[in-house]
Every structure is written in structure tokens, then in C-alpha cells.
Scaffold this active site. Structure first.
Site, PDB file in Angstrom:
ATOM      1  N   HIS A 173      20.851 -36.131  -4.904  1.00 12.58           N
ATOM      2  CA  HIS A 173      20.307 -36.342  -3.981  1.00 12.58           C
ATOM      3  C   HIS A 173      18.862 -36.023  -3.747  1.00 12.58           C
ATOM      4  CE1 HIS A 173      23.781 -37.768  -1.847  1.00 12.58           C
ATOM      5  NE2 HIS A 173      24.666 -36.379  -2.160  1.00 12.58           N
TER       6      HIS A 173
ATOM      7  N   CYS B 223       0.939  -1.214  -0.065  1.00 18.49           N
ATOM      8  CA  CYS B 223      -0.018   0.208  -0.046  1.00 18.49           C
ATOM      9  C   CYS B 223       0.963   1.302  -0.106  1.00 18.49           C
ATOM     10  CB  CYS B 223      -0.959   0.124   1.136  1.00 18.49           C
ATOM     11  SG  CYS B 223      -2.125  -1.381   1.407  1.00 18.49           S
TER      12      CYS B 223
ATOM     13  N   LYS C 124      14.932 -13.971  -8.818  1.00 18.51           N
ATOM     14  CA  LYS C 124      14.527 -13.208  -9.955  1.00 18.51           C
ATOM     15  C   LYS C 124      13.685 -13.533 -10.912  1.00 18.51           C
ATOM     16  CE  LYS C 124      15.204 -10.139  -8.341  1.00 18.51           C
ATOM     17  NZ  LYS C 124      15.832 -10.143  -7.295  1.00 18.51           N
TER      18      LYS C 124
ATOM     19  N   LYS D 101       6.943  -4.001  -3.399  1.00 19.37           N
ATOM     20  CA  LYS D 101       8.336  -3.772  -2.789  1.00 19.37           C
ATOM     21  C   LYS D 101       8.697  -3.760  -1.635  1.00 19.37           C
ATOM     22  CE  LYS D 101      12.472  -1.790  -4.572  1.00 19.37           C
ATOM     23  NZ  LYS D 101      13.177  -3.117  -5.091  1.00 19.37           N
TER      24      LYS D 101
ATOM     25  N   GLU E 139      10.284 -14.258  -9.491  1.00 12.69           N
ATOM     26  CA  GLU E 139       9.313 -13.041  -9.482  1.00 12.69           C
ATOM     27  C   GLU E 139       9.037 -12.145 -10.482  1.00 12.69           C
ATOM     28  OE1 GLU E 139      11.503 -10.758  -5.787  1.00 12.69           O
ATOM     29  OE2 GLU E 139      12.839 -10.765  -7.357  1.00 12.69           O
TER      30      GLU E 139
ATOM     31  N   ASN F 106      -2.155   2.519   5.451  1.00 10.39           N
ATOM     32  CA  ASN F 106      -1.152   1.490   5.300  1.00 10.39           C
ATOM     33  C   ASN F 106      -0.871   0.661   6.330  1.00 10.39           C
ATOM     34  OD1 ASN F 106       0.869  -0.211   4.088  1.00 10.39           O
ATOM     35  ND2 ASN F 106       2.413   1.592   4.397  1.00 10.39           N
ATOM     36  N   GLY F 107      -1.006  -0.631   6.426  1.00  7.50           N
ATOM     37  CA  GLY F 107      -0.437  -1.362   7.768  1.00  7.50           C
ATOM     38  C   GLY F 107      -1.660  -2.475   7.864  1.00  7.50           C
TER      39      GLY F 107
ATOM     40  N   GLU G  54      19.638 -16.102  -5.768  1.00  9.38           N
ATOM     41  CA  GLU G  54      19.132 -14.751  -6.079  1.00  9.38           C
ATOM     42  C   GLU G  54      18.571 -15.074  -7.563  1.00  9.38           C
ATOM     43  OE1 GLU G  54      18.085 -12.475  -4.806  1.00  9.38           O
ATOM     44  OE2 GLU G  54      18.262 -11.050  -6.315  1.00  9.38           O
TER      45      GLU G  54
ATOM     46  N   TRP H  47      -2.525  -2.842  -1.804  1.00  9.22           N
ATOM     47  CA  TRP H  47      -2.016  -4.099  -1.921  1.00  9.22           C
ATOM     48  C   TRP H  47      -2.952  -5.036  -0.851  1.00  9.22           C
ATOM     49  CZ3 TRP H  47       0.209  -8.159   1.157  1.00  9.22           C
ATOM     50  CH2 TRP H  47       0.967  -9.033   0.381  1.00  9.22           C
TER      51      TRP H  47
ATOM     52  N   ARG I 287       4.326  -0.408  -4.660  1.00  5.35           N
ATOM     53  CA  ARG I 287       3.983  -0.776  -3.295  1.00  5.35           C
ATOM     54  C   ARG I 287       2.663  -1.634  -3.330  1.00  5.35           C
ATOM     55  NH1 ARG I 287       6.810   1.964   0.568  1.00  5.35           N
ATOM     56  NH2 ARG I 287       5.436   1.217   2.214  1.00  5.35           N
TER      57      ARG I 287
HETATM   58  C1  G6P Z   1       9.944  -7.751  -0.897  1.00  2.00           C
HETATM   59  C2  G6P Z   1      10.661  -7.409  -2.165  1.00  2.00           C
HETATM   60  C3  G6P Z   1      11.965  -7.933  -2.354  1.00  2.00           C
HETATM   61  C4  G6P Z   1      12.769  -7.459  -1.260  1.00  2.00           C
HETATM   62  C5  G6P Z   1      12.141  -7.902   0.066  1.00  2.00           C
HETATM   63  C6  G6P Z   1      12.970  -7.552   1.330  1.00  2.00           C
HETATM   64  O1  G6P Z   1       9.675  -8.949  -0.911  1.00  2.00           O
HETATM   65  O2  G6P Z   1       9.805  -7.723  -3.231  1.00  2.00           O
HETATM   66  O3  G6P Z   1      12.591  -7.473  -3.683  1.00  2.00           O
HETATM   67  O4  G6P Z   1      13.977  -8.147  -1.418  1.00  2.00           O
HETATM   68  O5  G6P Z   1      10.802  -7.416   0.281  1.00  2.00           O
HETATM   69  O6  G6P Z   1      13.083  -5.949   1.128  1.00  2.00           O
HETATM   70  P1  G6P Z   1      13.919  -5.005   1.855  1.00  2.00           P
HETATM   71  O7  G6P Z   1      13.534  -3.745   1.639  1.00  2.00           O
HETATM   72  O8  G6P Z   1      13.953  -5.542   3.387  1.00  2.00           O
HETATM   73  O9  G6P Z   1      15.469  -5.239   1.352  1.00  2.00           O
END
Ligand code: G6P
Length: 612
Positions: A510, A2, A491, A607, A494, A100-101, A487, A74, A27
């Protein structure tokens, strides 16, 4: 999760609000809405869908109000729908609220208000807030200028959970009230106008002067004045902070997407994160002062984070253990906080978070602090919530990261952590000076080496065109190559929605090798000359079973059946993820593009995850 925007000034509020929401859309993007005051009445317009869907609403361009609040959602409580979108109003339409929250005790509050005769039109937790404010406003017999402020304060003292809230009232069209607890909110100071936002980049084009709010602070904004109060409504003073980020750093510029721009910004982000830290013989990190005796006393270092930041922590584990010989445990914040971790005053804990707002990471830090651990926060956002909780805060200087999938924040975190490892090692004096000075030289070369890697992006793009229709992929590696594979796999998931797994190359046989079938795509990373032969043997096991393999390597290898080899420059294996991750980021990006997806705003993700 949000995003919130607010404006009070002399201009028409609605374009400013929608423009701010568009910048905050990363967000949350399942519904949006705004409220302004039009001739003493609150006018609310909201819609399910992206922020742009607001333009479909009849009359949105006719809003003339110069005061307004806005929200991009969101969904947590209540599915995405027009009814559940913010702003929400009380039954008498006297107050409008965006939030937001999460209000954890909303069920109890709903019951209480229902008994008092209030009705609810949505399934959200938020709708209790305007009604609660209305309830306290009506109970207050003193009709002075602070009546709304007192109602907000009383309502907030009933709320359990996290919130950043903006409140508009038809009883006062010259004031707006905002309040925050465990959710981000900043105030941008203009000339005869003031802005509110969940983050700084969204309103950077209007102002560079900000007030950063602390938990439980209540703010009353008018056009020319911002007044701050503590939770007991005692007035407090707050300094203005000027932000150095340029407005263009939050624009896409010539790039098709923020993610692509941010991938290409990595050389700059790394240069700025290194800054002057390695200029002298003694490594210094601004904001950090730990003495040798303390570092010597450590029995363990915890690194705690979520998502991509946690993956940076996995790389740091290898670096710290190698350079400092202190055991390091890396944990996911949401696990750490509920597993009663073994921490005492001889445990240092480090929290990595790009946004500095991730609820679980902040809660984990608070827990460790309560157990007497010293805490270091690593964030990309100056003044973010976590930096106000930690004993020490140190910063990556990646500039605003807008795309949901993190790229430049990850590589900047790895570099800052490597420098932190060297800082500890130098203080401990256990590591050979030559090892440290060689690592320094290697780090300083990385920005130019990333530029080299970026030149191979066409080759990766061609590979993406071959594999974008697939359903599963595997990412393999050993040591830090395994950490970076996680990572790479994240990616891909996502932004391309392709299922992928990352595995330690030696572990494949295994179990997961049962999933390898003809034509499946495997990405293997090999940057350590001591492990390359082992990894090649593992990869032969999948090539024999028909896998199409993309190798990312800094080693001289023969092409024994690889579909494609992406050569990256050689560096110290400890920091090689900064180079090897780049082809993986580019691969995920072009697969997403080939599939016609929204790279910057992937489905279901946000994000900044400010709820548990
Ligand atoms: C969300 C984002 C990720 C990020 C994670 C942690 O899931 O989509 O891209 O790595 O939060 O976010 P931060 O701001 O704590 O690094």
C-alpha cells in the site's frame, strides 16, 4: 541528558570527577567541565567535545582541590561550545554550578538579573542559576553558616522546570550543596568522603551505599556528614540504601563495547528477571498486589513508554489481549500526555522505562494518576524517579545498561510483561490453565535458547559486511514479528545512521513497495506458523523486485531466493521477540563497527532523556 558528578573528601577531586564523567558520558557527550576549589578560589576548566578532551587543558592535572563538581553536556539551550559548557559561574566567580534539566523561565530570570546589573556569557538556561544564588546571597544580611543554603533555596523557588544542580562556593570550601527536582541525582556515602552522581553505576567503584533524593530536597554535604532539607529548609532524615550491583557490572570487561557485552548478557538478564516468579503454581510478582475484582473491573489497559521501551509495550499488547481479553492501547509518552486520553478509575496504566527517569514517561504517569488510574512502573533501576511516583513498581533485573542503544533491557521488559500478563490471566481465570503452564515452560527455556541464537552471530556479522554501505533498509513482519521489526529498525538507525523503515508485511504493497529497488536490503521476521505463508508471499513481492532478503525465522522454510536465513529456536510466538530481536541487535552492532562508528555513544542521542 547531561551527567553530573561531585566529590568532597580528602583525595584529589579532579581524577575522581573525570572518571565519573567518563562513566556518565552516555548521558551526553558534546562538552564537559569541572570545577574545584583551589586555595579559596574556584577553578573552572571546561572544553567542547568528549570528556577525554578535558585532558587537553593545560593545568588540569595540577588541580589539587578535594572538593569539586563536574558535568558532561547534551546541548539543549545554546550550541555545544566552550562558553556554553558547564560549570557556569556568577559574575563575581563566587559560585559555580552544574545543572542537568531545563529552566523553562530562564528568559524572564535573565531579564530580571540583567536589570539588576548581571551580565551573561553563555546562551544557556543554566547561567541564571549561579547569578540568582549570588543575588539572594548578597541580599541576605545574616552571615551565618546557612547563608548559602538560604540563597540556594530562594533561587530554586524562582526556577520553573527540571533540575539537578550542584553548587560550589568560594565562601565555603568545606561544603557543597545539591538539589533536585524532576532530574536524577544520587549521593554515594563513603568513609570521610561523599560522592554525587546522576546515576548509581558511575560511582559504584567507590561505594555501594546511597541516599536517593526526592524532588525539591536540598542537601548540604561535608566530608563527614550529609544533611537533608525539605524545600522549606526543615531538616529531614533519609535512610542509606545498599545496592547489590557489583562494580564490574558497569565495566566493559573483555568486550570491545558495552553494547556487545549487554547483548551477550541477555541470558543472565532474563534468568534474573524471571527469578522465582514462576517457581510456584501461583505467579507472584514482588511489589504487586492487585485483586481479582479490580482486574475484572478494568475496561482498558494503557501501556506508555518511549523508544525501545515502547516497542516492548507493543509486544505486551498482543500478550495481554490474548491472555486477558482486555483491550490494550500502547502510546508514546510524549503523545499520551498531551492528548487528553480517555482514562478513569477502571483503566490500569503501565509505564515502561529502563532508566526510570524519562521525563515524558514520568509526566504521563502523573497525568494518569490525576485521573484516578492505578499505575504500575516497570523499571530497571531501583529507587529511580518513576518508581517513587507509581502505585506499584516492578523491576527488570538486567543490571546496569550503559550503551545508549538498549538491548538487554528490552528483552527483560518483554519477559516481565509476559509474566505480568500471566499474573492477570491467572487472577481472571479466563485463560485455559494449560496455555499458561505451557507459556511458563517456554519462558523458562528462553535463556538457553538465546545462547543458541548468539551462536549464529558470525553469520549475521558476514551479512553486515555485505550491507553496511547501504543507505536504506526495510524491516518487515506480521503481528509480534512486526512489533519486533520496529525495534530492529530503531537499533539500526540509532547506531549505524542508516535510514530504515519497519512495516507490517501486509501493508507494504500500500505504498512503501514503491521504494523497493534492485539490491535494497529487507529483513523479514517470521516466527508464527499461522502467518508464515502470508509473510513469505509478501517477501516474494520484494525479492521479485530485486531486494536482498535476510530472513529471521523459527519455521522450516525453503530458500526461495533469500540472501540469508538465520534460524532461531521455536518458542511460543507471543514471546518470540526475545529471540528474534537478537540477530537484529547483532546486525546493527556489526554494521556500526564496519562503518567505524562509536557503537556505545551514537551521535545526537542520550541514554536517559530527562527533558521533554
Ligand atoms: C532514549 C534512549 C533509548 C530508550 C528511550 C527510553 O531515547 O536512547 O534507548 O529506549 O530513551 O528510555 P527509558 O529509560 O525510559 O527506557
Amino acid at each position: 541528558m547531561c551527567g553530573i558528578v561531585g566529590y568532597i573528601g580528602n583525595k584529589k577531586a579532579s581524577p575522581i570527577l573525570i572518571n565519573g564523567l567518563l562513566r556518565l558520558e552516555y548521558r551526553g557527550y558534546d562538552s564537559a567541565g569541572i570545577a574545584t576549589i583551589e586555595e579559596n578560589e574556584i577553578s573552572v576548566m571546561k572544553n567542547q567535545g568528549r570528556v577525554n578532551s578535558l585532558y587537553e587543558l593545560e593545568g588540569i592535572n595540577d588541580l589539587k582541590g578535594t572538593i569539586g563538581i563536574a558535568h558532561t553536556r547534551w546541548a539543549t539551550h545554546g550550541k555545544p561550545s566552550k562558553e556554553n559548557s558547564h560549570p557556569h559561574q556568577d559574575n563575581s566567580n563566587s559560585f559555580a554550578v552544574v545543572h542537568n534539566g531545563i529552566i523553562e523561565n530562564y528568559n524572564e530570570l535573565r531579564e530580571f538579573l540583567t536589570e539588576k546589573g548581571y551580565n551573561f556569557l553563555s546562551n544557556t538556561d543554566t547561567e541564571v542559576i549561579p547569578n540568582l544564588i549570588h543575588y539572594y546571597f548578597n541580599k541576605d544580611e545574616n552571615n551565618d553558616e546557612n547563608r548559602i543554603l538560604r540563597a540556594v533555596k530562594s533561587a530554586c523557588s524562582d526556577l520553573i522546570g527540571s533540575y539537578a544542580i550542584e553548587i560550589l562556593s568560594k565562601y565555603n570550601k568545606n561544603n557543597m550543596i545539591v538539589v533536585r527536582k524532576d532530574s536524577p541525582l544520587v549521593i554515594g556515602k563513603g568513609n570521610g568522603e561523599n560522592y554525587i552522581s546522576s546515576d548509581i553505576p558511575a560511582i559504584l567503584s567507590y561505594t555501594k551505599d546511597f541516599y536517593l533524593l526526592d524532588d525539591n530536597e536540598i542537601v548540604k554535604l561535608s566530608r563527614n556528614k550529609v544533611m537533608f532539607y525539605d524545600e522549606n529548609l526543615k531538616e529531614i532524615q533519609k535512610p542509606v540504601k545498599s545496592i547489590e550491583w557489583g562494580a564490574s557490572s558497569a565495566e566493559k570487561g573483555e568486550y570491545a563495547d558495552f553494547m556487545l557485552k549487554e547483548i551477550y548478557e541477555q541470558p543472565k538478564a532474563i534468568r534474573e528477571t524471571i527469578g522465582a516468579k514462576l517457581d510456584n503454581g501461583i505467579i507472584e510478582i514482588q511489589g504487586l498486589s492487585l485483586d481479582r475484582e479490580y482486574i475484572k473491573s478494568l475496561n482498558k489497559i494503557y501501556i506508555i513508554a518511549c523508544g525501545t521501551a515502547m516497542h516492548a509495550g507493543l509486544v505486551a499488547k498482543t500478550i495481554f489481549e490474548k491472555l486477558c481479553k482486555i483491550p490494550v492501547e500502547v502510546d508514546i509518552a510524549s503523545e499520551f500526555r498531551y492528548r487528553n486520553p480517555l482514562i478513569d478509575e477502571n483503566t490500569l496504566s503501565i509505564y515502561i522505562t529502563q532508566s526510570g527517569e524519562t521525563a515524558d514517561t514520568i509526566a504521563a504517569l502523573k497525568l494518569a494518576k490525576s485521573k484516578k488510574s492505578k499505575t504500575i512502573a516497570i523499571s530497571n533501576v531501583i529507587g529511580s524517579s518513576i518508581t517513587r511516583e507509581a502505585d506499584y513498581s516492578i523491576y527488570t533485573h538486567a543490571g546496569p545498561e550503559i550503551a545508549v542503544a538498549s538491548t538487554k533491557a528490552y528483552t527483560s521488559q518483554v519477559i516481565l510483561l509476559a509474566i505480568l500478563g500471566m499474573y492477570f490471566a491467572q487472577k481472571l481465570g479466563k485463560t485455559d490453565k494449560e496455555i499458561i503452564s505451557n507459556l511458563k515452560k517456554d519462558i523458562l527455556q528462553l535463556p538457553n535458547q538465546i545462547e543458541e541464537v548468539l551462536k549464529s552471530s558470525d553469520k549475521v556479522k558476514q551479512f553486515a559486511k555485505k550491507v553496511y554501505k547501504e543507505k536504506d533498509m526495510f524491516f518487515l513482519g506480521r503481528g509480534v514479528d512486526y512489533a519486533v521489526s520496529m525495534e530492529g529498525s530503531l537499533k539500526l538507525k540509532e547506531i549505524s545512521y542508516i535510514h530504515s523503515e519497519s512495516y507490517a508485511a501486509g501493508e507494504l504493497k500500500h505504498g512503501p513497495i514503491a521504494l523497493i529497488e534492485n539490491n535494497i536490503t529487507v529483513i523479514i521476521t517470521m516466527t508464527n506458523s499461522k502467518l508464515v505463508e502470508k509473510s513469505i508471499s509478501n517477501v516474494q513481492e520484494v525479492i521479485t523486485r530485486g531486494a536482498k532478503v535476510l530472513a529471521i525465522t523459527s519455521e522450516e522454510i525453503k530458500n526461495n531466493g533469500f540472501e540469508e536465513i538465520i534460524k532461531i529456536p521455536k518458542t511460543n510466538p507471543l514471546i518470540s521477540p526475545v529471540l528474534s530481536v537478537i540477530p537484529m541487535q547483532i546486525l546493527a552492532y556489526y554494521i556500526s563497527k564496519e562503518k567505524g562508528l562509536d557503537v556505545d555513544k551514537p551521535r545526537n542521542l542520550a541514554k536517559s532523556v530527562t527533558v521533554e
